[in-house]
Design an enzyme around this catalytic site. Structure first.
Site, PDB file in Angstrom:
ATOM      1  N   LYS A 117       0.839  -1.207   0.000  1.00 23.12           N
ATOM      2  CA  LYS A 117       0.000   0.000   0.000  1.00 23.12           C
ATOM      3  C   LYS A 117       0.873   1.256   0.000  1.00 23.12           C
ATOM      4  O   LYS A 117       0.633   2.194  -0.767  1.00 23.12           O
ATOM      5  CB  LYS A 117      -0.907  -0.034   1.233  1.00 23.12           C
ATOM      6  N   ASP A 122       3.530   5.798  -3.036  1.00 16.41           N
ATOM      7  CA  ASP A 122       4.841   6.448  -2.877  1.00 16.41           C
ATOM      8  C   ASP A 122       5.035   7.073  -1.500  1.00 16.41           C
ATOM      9  O   ASP A 122       5.504   8.208  -1.375  1.00 16.41           O
ATOM     10  CB  ASP A 122       5.049   7.503  -3.968  1.00 16.41           C
ATOM     11  N   LYS A 129       1.919  -4.156  11.282  1.00 14.53           N
ATOM     12  CA  LYS A 129       0.558  -4.224  11.828  1.00 14.53           C
ATOM     13  C   LYS A 129       0.629  -4.845  13.212  1.00 14.53           C
ATOM     14  O   LYS A 129       1.499  -5.668  13.499  1.00 14.53           O
ATOM     15  CB  LYS A 129      -0.363  -5.065  10.935  1.00 14.53           C
ATOM     16  N   LYS A 389       6.308  13.233   8.688  1.00 17.84           N
ATOM     17  CA  LYS A 389       7.424  13.954   8.071  1.00 17.84           C
ATOM     18  C   LYS A 389       7.407  15.446   8.370  1.00 17.84           C
ATOM     19  O   LYS A 389       8.217  16.193   7.824  1.00 17.84           O
ATOM     20  CB  LYS A 389       7.414  13.734   6.551  1.00 17.84           C
ATOM     21  N   SER A 395       2.274  23.433  12.684  1.00 19.74           N
ATOM     22  CA  SER A 395       1.171  23.087  11.793  1.00 19.74           C
ATOM     23  C   SER A 395       1.451  23.599  10.392  1.00 19.74           C
ATOM     24  O   SER A 395       1.928  24.724  10.214  1.00 19.74           O
ATOM     25  CB  SER A 395      -0.143  23.692  12.300  1.00 19.74           C
TER      26      SER A 395
END
EC number: 1.4.1.3
Length: 503
Positions: A117, A122, A129, A389, A395
């Site tokens: 996924k 990308d 999991k 990232k 924010s």
């Protein structure tokens, strides 16, 4: 008869491996041809097959058992698992689910799906999991907090959690609350010297470092991914349908985070929800079900059953007469037993692994488009990547809000003054005002705007890649294999160019 039953109810991890093998068999020759080395053709083929064998299995699986003392004084031993499928990109990324159905096989399958996924869209993560084998409805909030915090410590002791190592996220029966508990536990213990400690999870509460737009990301992504195909005239002509959502009906199995938000977006863009299913029953209304009204009813009553503007659906929601079917509950829902009864022309896999290989084969034979899980429900991990990232700890957009707004107004004022100097009579004014659409954007992009924009771009680009691959290999409506081919090519490239540490 027993062999037939086993074929229709495959081991979940073997099922994912089967889909991988199908994609690998198609792309192997291209990978061999693409190797730019002086090796012989036989040596190159050995290299390609070797790397494909490296990609396929789970790298690490952790199984833990730990005791808790419940609020009622009872002692209980809890089982939990964490699987890390791939370390070709770090950190590993994948949700934590609380369910009695949790098993080693399930977390391995879901971890491998996460690898593919992430590659499809990308996102630079490896797949992982986790699962805790409990029914959360049988525990108090205090018990759940104990379990969550203790499981976090078990993961930490074995190096299975950390901002640069392995980053969990919500999944079935977990949400912002559990992620905040995990982040606090990690940051208060082994991560107390790390400024990035709260990045040991994604999708905690906003006050704990979460990102605006993450809650609805998987549902919004699901809508956007469907839109990329439903607006494509070529695919719609194959299905005998007209492009767009306007005249489409849909049914949703599962009214959790993914089901609710995908229902909202499809409803907002003109599609009509005719049925909704949950674990305790299904409802339907051929005239349409309003998502907001149903959400309010469920919040008040704890169930969708009894919703006054719909009636109980007799039979399976998967066999509802609709254009788009969204299985957003759990794995292996569409099988050889019910695939012939599905009436939808588009199956949008909101859940992970809802379609068995036998059912997938039947859908291809019946000219039904299956938009696969490893592409369709990747909205959540895409936005998690934006959150993970965000190294500035600010924010998105916060530093530019006022500057962009002021710049936009200065631009309008400059245009107005230029027009007045050229065309104005006796110093009259020529007001230049923003349109309603520009007014919405004039203050600059909010964090949610930026997240939605990045998500939309990712969805469009991934859809184009899948369409090109399907056309290149003449796969027709087999979008799942096209998506696996794309994922395999990208993961292969990382392993091939990095080489092996010790051989």
């Amino acid at each position: 008869c027993z062999a037939a039953d086993k074929e229709d109810d495959p081991n979940f991890f073997k099922m994912v491996e089967g889909f991988f093998d199908r994609g690998a068999s198609i792309v192997e020759d291209k990978l061999v041809e693409g190797l730019r080395t002086r090796q012989s053709m036989e040596q190159r083929r050995h290299r390609v097959r070797g790397i494909l064998r490296i990609i396929k299995p789970c790298n690490h699986v952790l199984s833990v058992s730990f005791p808790i003392k419940r609020d009622d004084g009872z002692w209980e031993v809890i089982e939990g698992y964490r699987a890390q499928h791939s370390h070709q990109r770090t950190p590993c990324k994948g949700g934590i689910r609380y369910s009695l159905d949790v098993s080693v096989d399930e977390v391995k399958a879901l971890a491998s799906l996460m690898t593919y996924k992430c590659a499809v869209v990308d996102v630079p993560f490896g797949g992982a999991k986790a699962g805790v084998k409990i029914n959360p409805k049988n525990y108090t909030d205090e018990d759940l907090e104990k379990i969550t915090r203790r499981f976090t410590m078990e993961l930490a002791k074995k190096g299975f959690i950390g901002p640069g190592v392995d980053v969990p996220a919500p999944n079935m029966s977990t949400g912002e609350r559990e992620m905040s508990w995990i982040a606090d536990t990690y940051a208060s213990t082994i991560g107390h010297y790390d400024i990035n400690a709260h990045a040991c999870v994604t999708k905690p509460g906003i006050s704990q470092g979460g990102i605006h737009g993450r809650i609805s990301a998987t549902g919004r992504g699901l809508f956007g991914h469907i839109e990329n195909f439903i607006e494509n005239a070529s695919y719609m002509s194959i299905l005998g349908m007209t492009p767009g959502f306007g005249d489409k009906t849909f049914a949703v199995q599962g009214f959790g985070n993914v089901g609710l938000h995908s229902m909202r977006y499809l409803h907002r863009f003109g599609a009509k929800c005719v049925a909704v299913g949950e674990f305790d029953g299904s409802i339907w209304n051929p005239d349409g079900i309003d998502p907001k009204e149903l959400e309010d009813y469920k919040l008040q009553h704890g169930t969708i059953m009894g919703f006054p503007k719909a009636q109980k659906l007799e039979g399976s929601i998967l066999e509802t007469d609709c254009d788009i079917l969204i299985p957003a509950a759990s794995e292996k829902q569409l099988t050889k037993a019910n695939a012939h009864k599905v009436k939808a022309k588009i199956i949008a896999e909101g859940a992970n692994g809802p379609t068995t290989p036998q059912a997938d084969k039947i859908f291809l034979e019946r000219n039904i488009m299956v938009i696969p899980d490893l592409y369709l429900n990747a909205g959540g991990v895409t936005v998690s990547a934006f959150z993970z990232k965000n190294l500035n700890h600010v924010s998105y957009g916060r530093l530019t809000f006022k500057y962009e707004r002021d710049s936009n107004y200065h631009l309008l004022m400059s245009v107005q003054e230029s027009l007045e100097r050229k065309f104005g009579k006796h110093g009259g004014t020529i007001p230049v005002v923003p349109t309603a659409e520009f007014q919405d954007r004039i203050s600059g992009a909010s964090e949610k705007d930026i997240v939605h924009s990045g998500l939309a771009y990712t969805m469009e680009r991934s859809a184009r890649q899948i369409m090109r691959t399907a056309m290149k290999y003449n796969l027709g409506l087999d979008l799942r294999t096209a998506a696996y081919v794309n994922a395999i090519e990208k993961v292969f490239k990382v392993y091939n160019e990095a080489g092996l540490t010790f051989t």
